[in-house]
Design an enzyme around this catalytic site. Structure first.
Site, PDB file in Angstrom:
ATOM      1  N   ASP A  16     -18.925 124.123 -14.407  1.00 18.64           N
ATOM      2  CA  ASP A  16     -20.138 124.688 -13.822  1.00 18.64           C
ATOM      3  C   ASP A  16     -19.966 124.653 -12.303  1.00 18.64           C
ATOM      4  OD1 ASP A  16     -22.964 125.479 -13.644  1.00 18.64           O
ATOM      5  OD2 ASP A  16     -23.267 123.418 -12.969  1.00 18.64           O
ATOM      6  N   ASP A  18     -22.989 124.906  -9.387  1.00 17.65           N
ATOM      7  CA  ASP A  18     -24.035 124.214  -8.633  1.00 17.65           C
ATOM      8  C   ASP A  18     -24.300 122.830  -9.213  1.00 17.65           C
ATOM      9  OD1 ASP A  18     -24.813 126.401  -6.771  1.00 17.65           O
ATOM     10  OD2 ASP A  18     -25.320 127.416  -8.639  1.00 17.65           O
ATOM     11  N   SER A 109     -24.284 129.973 -13.902  1.00 14.62           N
ATOM     12  CA  SER A 109     -25.467 130.791 -14.164  1.00 14.62           C
ATOM     13  C   SER A 109     -25.863 131.631 -12.955  1.00 14.62           C
ATOM     14  CB  SER A 109     -26.651 129.905 -14.569  1.00 14.62           C
ATOM     15  OG  SER A 109     -26.394 129.260 -15.797  1.00 14.62           O
TER      16      SER A 109
END
Length: 220
Positions: A16, A18, A109
Site C-alpha cells: 500500500d 499512504d 486506493s
C-alpha cells in the site's frame, strides 16, 4: 500480535502507499476537512472511514446528493497541491531499492496521478508496477487490486506478502488469501489486528533466494 513471517519465503511483496510507504496523513486530513466543511459535513465522522479507501466511495457515502465526479476532481486537485509535509516512512526507500524489480508492486486506493506526485514528494523510488484506484471497479476492502497485482507479476496470491496500514487494505489482502504485515508508523494508537505490526523498515533485512524468492529477517 503475531510475529513477522521470517520463516517463510514469498514470490512478491505488495505495498500500500499512504501510511505504509509514506506519510500523507496531514495533507489528506487538511484537504478532506476543507471539503467536508465546505459542504456542511462533519469531518470527525468522515475521517475514520476515509483512509485506505477510494475517494469516490467516501464521497458517495457521505455526500450522496453531490456530483461525485466533480467533487472527486476537486478533492484530488486539492491533494495534488498539498505536498509540503509528505514524507517517506523510515527505511522505506532503501527497502524498496533492495527488491528485485519484478518482485514488487505498489497497490493504492489513490488515483494514479496523485500516487505518482506523492511518491516523488516523499523521495521514494517509483514502483515497477503501480495498481491504483483507476485500475479497478471495486476498491479496497475488495481484493481486486491485490489480485490484479499478483496476476501482473505472474505469482500466486498465496505467495504474496502485503504491506498495509489501514483496515480496508488489510481486509482486501485477507480476502485475497495473502499474508499481511502492518505498518503502524502513522497510527496515533496501536491498531487492533491479528497481523504483525512494525513502525518502519529500518530493522528489516531482505534475503533473496537463488530462485528470486523473498524472505524477511530482523537485523541483529
Amino acid at each position: 500480535m503475531t510475529s513477522l513471517p521470517t520463516g517463510r519465503s514469498f514470490d512478491a511483496f505488495l505495498f500500500d502507499m499512504d501510511g505504509t510507504l509514506l506519510d500523507s496523513i496531514a495533507s489528506a486530513n487538511r484537504c478532506w476537512q476543507r471539503w467536508a466543511e465546505g459542504h456542511g459535513l462533519d469531518f470527525a465522522l468522515i475521517q475514520p472511514t476515509m483512509h485506505g479507501r477510494r475517494a469516490v466511495e467516501t464521497i458517495r457515502r457521505w455526500g450522496p446528493h453531490l456530483d461525485v465526479d466533480r467533487e472527486f476532481a476537486v478533492l484530488v486537485q486539492a491533494e495534488m497541491d498539498d505536498m509540503d509535509d509528505v514524507v517517506a516512512i523510515a527505511g522505506a526507500d532503501a527497502f524498496l531499492r533492495a527488491l528485485p524489480a519484478d518482485r514488487w508492486a505498489l497497490v493504492t486506493s489513490a488515483p494514479r496521478e496523485l500516487a505518482l506526485r506523492r511518491i516523488d514528494a516523499a523521495g521514494l523510488i517509483r514502483p515497477p508496477l503501480l495498481i491504483t484506484a483507476d485500475d479497478v471497479a471495486h476498491g479496497k476492502p475488495a481484493p481486486d487490486c491485490f489480485l490484479m497485482a499478483a496476476d501482473a507479476l505472474g505469482v500466486a496470491p498465496g505467495r504474496c506478502l502485503v504491506w498495509e496500514d489501514a483496515a480496508a487494505g488489510i481486509a482486501a489482502a485477507e480476502a485475497a488469501a495473502m499474508e499481511v504485515v502492518v505498518i503502524g508508523a502513522t497510527h496515533a494508537t496501536p491498531m487492533g489486528t491479528r497481523h504483525p505490526v512494525i513502525d518502519g523498515y529500518d530493522d528489516l533485512q531482505l534475503l533473496i533466494g537463488a530462485d528470486g524468492s523473498l524472505q524477511l529477517a530482523v537485523k541483529a
